[in-house]
Design a protein around this motif. Sequence first.
Motif, mmCIF file in Angstrom:
data_model
loop_
_atom_site.group_PDB
_atom_site.id
_atom_site.type_symbol
_atom_site.label_atom_id
_atom_site.label_comp_id
_atom_site.label_asym_id
_atom_site.label_seq_id
_atom_site.Cartn_x
_atom_site.Cartn_y
_atom_site.Cartn_z
ATOM 1 N N SER A 13 25.301 1.762 -7.846
ATOM 2 C CA SER A 13 24.569 2.942 -7.371
ATOM 3 C C SER A 13 23.068 2.807 -7.527
ATOM 4 N N ALA A 14 22.601 1.862 -8.352
ATOM 5 C CA ALA A 14 21.174 1.772 -8.647
ATOM 6 C C ALA A 14 20.292 1.611 -7.419
ATOM 7 N N PRO A 15 20.649 0.733 -6.426
ATOM 8 C CA PRO A 15 19.758 0.580 -5.286
ATOM 9 C C PRO A 15 19.530 1.862 -4.504
ATOM 10 N N ALA A 16 20.462 2.807 -4.555
ATOM 11 C CA ALA A 16 20.283 4.061 -3.830
ATOM 12 C C ALA A 16 19.112 4.869 -4.388
ATOM 13 N N GLN A 17 18.716 4.563 -5.630
ATOM 14 C CA GLN A 17 17.604 5.282 -6.241
ATOM 15 C C GLN A 17 16.257 4.661 -5.895
ATOM 16 N N ALA A 18 16.274 3.519 -5.234
ATOM 17 C CA ALA A 18 15.033 2.818 -4.922
ATOM 18 C C ALA A 18 14.440 3.355 -3.619
ATOM 19 N N HIS A 19 13.158 3.619 -3.636
ATOM 20 C CA HIS A 19 12.501 4.164 -2.458
ATOM 21 C C HIS A 19 11.207 3.388 -2.212
ATOM 22 N N HIS A 116 -0.970 0.149 2.799
ATOM 23 C CA HIS A 116 0.278 -0.625 2.745
ATOM 24 C C HIS A 116 1.298 0.154 1.922
ATOM 25 N N VAL A 117 2.401 0.497 2.538
ATOM 26 C CA VAL A 117 3.493 1.204 1.871
ATOM 27 C C VAL A 117 4.685 0.254 1.758
ATOM 28 N N HIS A 118 5.204 0.108 0.537
ATOM 29 C CA HIS A 118 6.399 -0.700 0.322
ATOM 30 C C HIS A 118 7.603 0.232 0.212
ATOM 31 N N ASP A 119 8.638 -0.061 0.989
ATOM 32 C CA ASP A 119 9.833 0.782 1.080
ATOM 33 C C ASP A 119 11.037 -0.065 0.680
ATOM 34 N N GLN A 120 11.430 0.016 -0.581
ATOM 35 C CA GLN A 120 12.511 -0.829 -1.078
ATOM 36 C C GLN A 120 13.829 -0.588 -0.354
ATOM 37 N N ALA A 121 14.043 0.615 0.127
ATOM 38 C CA ALA A 121 15.326 0.973 0.731
ATOM 39 C C ALA A 121 15.288 0.991 2.253
ATOM 40 N N SER A 122 14.144 0.630 2.845
ATOM 41 C CA SER A 122 14.014 0.560 4.308
ATOM 42 C C SER A 122 14.453 1.854 4.989
ATOM 43 N N HIS A 123 13.852 2.953 4.561
ATOM 44 C CA HIS A 123 14.213 4.264 5.101
ATOM 45 C C HIS A 123 13.613 4.527 6.476
ATOM 46 N N ALA A 161 12.057 -0.614 7.606
ATOM 47 C CA ALA A 161 11.472 -1.893 7.206
ATOM 48 C C ALA A 161 11.166 -1.803 5.720
ATOM 49 N N THR A 162 10.841 -2.923 5.113
ATOM 50 C CA THR A 162 10.479 -2.901 3.700
ATOM 51 C C THR A 162 8.986 -2.704 3.496
ATOM 52 N N ASP A 163 8.193 -2.907 4.544
ATOM 53 C CA ASP A 163 6.743 -2.733 4.421
ATOM 54 C C ASP A 163 6.184 -2.129 5.695
ATOM 55 N N TYR A 164 5.294 -1.169 5.510
ATOM 56 C CA TYR A 164 4.591 -0.540 6.621
ATOM 57 C C TYR A 164 3.092 -0.622 6.343
ATOM 58 N N HIS A 177 -13.227 8.217 -4.616
ATOM 59 C CA HIS A 177 -12.487 9.244 -3.884
ATOM 60 C C HIS A 177 -10.995 9.059 -4.124
ATOM 61 N N VAL A 178 -10.232 10.090 -3.792
ATOM 62 C CA VAL A 178 -8.774 10.018 -3.839
ATOM 63 C C VAL A 178 -8.259 9.889 -2.411
ATOM 64 N N LEU A 179 -7.461 8.866 -2.181
ATOM 65 C CA LEU A 179 -6.684 8.742 -0.953
ATOM 66 C C LEU A 179 -5.332 9.392 -1.220
ATOM 67 N N PHE A 180 -5.007 10.411 -0.447
ATOM 68 C CA PHE A 180 -3.758 11.153 -0.625
ATOM 69 C C PHE A 180 -2.888 10.910 0.596
ATOM 70 N N VAL A 181 -1.686 10.381 0.367
ATOM 71 C CA VAL A 181 -0.796 9.994 1.467
ATOM 72 C C VAL A 181 0.539 10.718 1.320
ATOM 73 N N ILE A 182 1.013 11.244 2.434
ATOM 74 C CA ILE A 182 2.348 11.841 2.517
ATOM 75 C C ILE A 182 3.213 10.952 3.403
ATOM 76 N N TRP A 183 4.387 10.631 2.929
ATOM 77 C CA TRP A 183 5.376 9.880 3.694
ATOM 78 C C TRP A 183 6.564 10.789 3.954
ATOM 79 N N GLN A 184 6.790 11.109 5.216
ATOM 80 C CA GLN A 184 7.992 11.835 5.606
ATOM 81 C C GLN A 184 9.023 10.804 6.024
ATOM 82 N N ALA A 185 10.014 10.578 5.166
ATOM 83 C CA ALA A 185 11.018 9.549 5.430
ATOM 84 C C ALA A 185 11.934 9.970 6.574
ATOM 85 N N SER A 186 12.532 8.980 7.221
ATOM 86 C CA SER A 186 13.347 9.247 8.403
ATOM 87 C C SER A 186 14.819 9.464 8.099
ATOM 88 N N HIS A 187 15.327 8.876 7.013
ATOM 89 C CA HIS A 187 16.775 8.898 6.805
ATOM 90 C C HIS A 187 17.266 10.270 6.368
#
Length: 201
Positions: A13-19, A116-123, A161-164, A177-187
């Motif tokens: 079940s551990a990989p399901a927790q990876a984002h 660069h956003v890394h997405d371990q679960a390819s959402h 994908a694993t990287d965007y 400055h602060v860079l503030f990013v929101i990621w709305q996942a697709s899955h």
Amino acid sequence: MLFAVVVGALTWSAPAQAHGSVVGPASRAYHCWERWGNDHMNPAMQTEDPMCWQAFQANPDTMWNWMSALRDGLGGQFQAQTPNGTLCSNNLSRNASLNKPGQWKTTTVGNNFSVHVHDQASHGADYFTAYVSKQGFDPKTQTLGWGNLDLITQTGRFGPATDYTFNVSTSGYTGHHVLFVIWQASHLDQAYMWCSDVNFG
């Protein structure tokens, strides 16, 4: 036998927790994990990187789970569901140390740079939205609120994908400055929010 089955289930079940997270310019939690994860007991962190120090003291899990700063079911109501002062933690109490102002380590960027956003679960992503804190806002002394942000860009959809990577174009910013990013996942309706500290050189 039962023990083996339970351990196997937990391992499976551990990989399901990876984002994922913004890894460039590094988000606050990712930076602290990348720099100190293998050396988090080093007392030098207290003077060399005091904001990571206070984050590890508050809750090491913030760094160990740098890829899991998500909330479900916001329906795009990010501002209504995320009070001022809680943006960098994505309004997650376990990550409250990320909201604290102070001497966060910065990544030097120019007016135009890539995120660069890394997405371990390819959402995949419905979109990414990127903001930069307004000129005059001081991340060393102020907590971040929605009124402190300038909207810079919103992307289109990204397939799994694993990287965007997406480009950010700015002008008129200098210093920390602060860079503030929101990621709305697709899955699923999952929203991730991160703060990265940048220095416009």
